[in-house]
Design a protein around this motif. Structure first.
Motif, short mmCIF file in Angstrom:
data_model
loop_
_atom_site.label_atom_id
_atom_site.label_comp_id
_atom_site.label_asym_id
_atom_site.label_seq_id
_atom_site.Cartn_x
_atom_site.Cartn_y
_atom_site.Cartn_z
N GLN A 12 0.85 -1.18 0.00
CA GLN A 12 0.00 0.00 0.00
C GLN A 12 0.89 1.23 0.00
O GLN A 12 1.71 1.41 0.89
N THR A 13 0.76 2.08 -1.04
CA THR A 13 1.53 3.32 -1.11
C THR A 13 0.54 4.47 -1.24
O THR A 13 -0.06 4.66 -2.29
N GLY A 14 0.37 5.21 -0.18
CA GLY A 14 -0.60 6.30 -0.20
C GLY A 14 -2.01 5.77 -0.39
O GLY A 14 -2.48 4.96 0.38
N SER A 15 -2.67 6.19 -1.45
CA SER A 15 -4.04 5.74 -1.73
C SER A 15 -4.06 4.63 -2.77
O SER A 15 -5.13 4.19 -3.17
N LYS A 16 -2.90 4.16 -3.20
CA LYS A 16 -2.83 3.16 -4.28
C LYS A 16 -2.19 1.88 -3.76
O LYS A 16 -1.26 1.91 -2.95
N PHE A 17 -2.70 0.74 -4.21
CA PHE A 17 -2.12 -0.55 -3.87
C PHE A 17 -1.34 -1.03 -5.09
O PHE A 17 -1.91 -1.21 -6.16
N VAL A 18 -0.04 -1.21 -4.95
CA VAL A 18 0.83 -1.56 -6.06
C VAL A 18 1.23 -3.03 -5.93
O VAL A 18 1.59 -3.48 -4.84
N MET A 19 1.16 -3.77 -7.05
CA MET A 19 1.52 -5.18 -7.04
C MET A 19 2.76 -5.43 -7.90
O MET A 19 2.93 -4.80 -8.94
N TYR A 20 3.59 -6.35 -7.44
CA TYR A 20 4.85 -6.68 -8.10
C TYR A 20 4.94 -8.17 -8.33
O TYR A 20 4.59 -8.97 -7.47
N ASN A 21 5.45 -8.53 -9.50
CA ASN A 21 5.68 -9.92 -9.88
C ASN A 21 7.13 -10.26 -9.58
O ASN A 21 8.03 -9.50 -9.92
N VAL A 22 7.40 -11.41 -8.95
CA VAL A 22 8.76 -11.84 -8.68
C VAL A 22 9.31 -12.49 -9.95
O VAL A 22 8.83 -13.53 -10.39
N LEU A 23 10.28 -11.83 -10.58
CA LEU A 23 10.86 -12.34 -11.82
C LEU A 23 11.97 -13.35 -11.59
O LEU A 23 12.02 -14.38 -12.24
#
Length: 106
Positions: A12-23
């Motif tokens: 969770q960053t501020g008002s946005k939820f950011v998703m990351y893929n493990v490469l």
């Protein structure tokens, strides 16, 4: 903390939820790619990942099936069919995982 390639982590960053893929997972580092911006890559360690507040969203790989022009040809081949339905997570590999938001008010 056991991390594998193909898993999805979010923060969770501020008002946005950011998703990351493990490469890629190395001995001392892991490479993460932003799902919304495939050109955004960064390396970190498992300890820093956990300390920074990242949570595992999904163990099923996310395969983006949206055509993005000429770069589509250079995309890695998925190891399984993007339309495979994972009944435990109730989504296909081509469907973006739902963010898990902690219930802070109860």
């Amino acid at each position: 903390m056991d991390i594998h390639a193909g898993e999805i982590y979010g923060k969770q960053t501020g008002s946005k939820f950011v998703m990351y893929n493990v490469l890629k997972v190395g001995k001392q580092s892991i490479t993460l790619q932003n799902i919304d911006n495939p050109l955004s890559l960064f390396e970190t360690t498992p300890a820093k990942l956990q300390a920074s507040g990242y949570v595992r969203i999904s163990q099923t790989p996310y395969v983006n099936m949206q055509a993005t022009g000429k770069k589509r040809k250079s995309m890695r081949n998925p190891t399984r069919c993007p339309l495979t339905l994972d009944f435990l997570e109730e989504r296909a590999d081509s469907e973006r995982p739902a963010p898990i938001m902690p219930d802070l008010f109860n």
